[in-house]
Enzyme design. Sequence first.
Site, PDB file in Angstrom:
ATOM      1  N   TYR A  96       0.707  -1.172   0.063  1.00 52.88           N
ATOM      2  CA  TYR A  96      -0.154   0.022   0.007  1.00 52.88           C
ATOM      3  C   TYR A  96       0.885   1.286  -0.147  1.00 52.88           C
ATOM      4  O   TYR A  96       0.382   2.524  -0.274  1.00 52.88           O
ATOM      5  CB  TYR A  96      -0.793   0.132   1.214  1.00 52.88           C
ATOM      6  N   HIS A 153       1.027 -11.712   1.879  1.00 48.81           N
ATOM      7  CA  HIS A 153      -0.186 -10.955   1.259  1.00 48.81           C
ATOM      8  C   HIS A 153      -0.943 -11.871   0.259  1.00 48.81           C
ATOM      9  O   HIS A 153      -2.065 -11.402   0.168  1.00 48.81           O
ATOM     10  CB  HIS A 153       0.521  -9.592   0.483  1.00 48.81           C
TER      11      HIS A 153
END
Length: 379
Positions: A96, A153
């Site tokens: 992010y 992730h």
Amino acid sequence: MVNDIRKRSLFNGIVADLAKDVVSDKTHSSISHDMDDPSPSTSSFSNNSTTVTLSNGVRMPLLGLGTTHSGGYYHDAVLHALRYSGYRMIDTARRYGVETELGIAIRDCGLPRDELFVSTKLWSTDYGAGVESAFRNQSAKLQVDYLDLFMLHFPDVPEWLGSPRQVREETWRRMELLYDQGKCRSIGVSNFEVSDLEEFEDFASVLPHVNQCEFHALYDPTELREYCSQQGILFTGYCPLAKGRALGNEIIVKIAKKHQRTPAQICLRWSIENGIPVIPKSKDVARIEENAQIFDFSLSADDYQLIAALNSFSNKVLKHEDLSTKWNLPDGYKLAGRVYGIPSEQSIDSRPINKQDTKHRIQQLPSITNSPSMKHKGF
């Protein structure tokens, strides 16, 4: 609904209880990692709960703040959530590109570290031998010396790292080592399907404590949730409002009017009543306040029946894509410079990934046989 933010804040005493429940009665350094005596169920939840309990006894808030790079980063909104709205969990990821900014918020929010639940994710280019350095870099950016939750992730592995199965195994062993060393209070995965999770039965000494996947009132992957429950893995949800698509659904709107709540509050309440933590994101302070007002009402059996009828795979917002085209994109590439409320010198590092820097070969872990979680597995 009350629109005055100051009036909304009067209700936040309920949400502020999160601060009391985020951590177990033991301090971080004395948390038990004895997996021979796990909790008999995936989580502990009642309608009055503001937390769920992971299989290792660590308490996780049911409400957190999402920080995905879609839509930009708004520092004042993050600080407001932590200081005034009772949020105690921050969910982020290296990908992010906002860990540095969140570290500033964690430092400046005025809350003790042990009242916060800080969760981030390991990006696939750091799998294998890159786990430890990634942990050091990410925790340094977040300005913390331990993580409450560290997740893989995706199950996807860059081709240059080697055999995906071998890379995932080595990566998880290194995650277990961080856990054994007390650097992570819990470890987990994100976007893993049943077939991905089944691999852990062959090599894991510590099963993932968490599997974070898309989950909302329009899409409920029941088979995956059931498997996680059977394995003692807490299923947690992202995208709880279906990127806004659920807010205009006529059934959700009808239930919201019945309870004199907003559609967003109905969606979030439905998730937490299922014992599933939610991490809504918003740049708007009023929406952040609104999303926190979900602990003082309950849905009915009729509401559940109506929402269950909405479930469809076609409502899944994020389709699995070929990540191989994105390995070299810079972290936070979706931010497009939209980072607000902090000094410009603190903005994200947008340098592209260097493949050579992340080209790790499968290596034998040093001193792995001395790791407490490995001894009974014969490593």
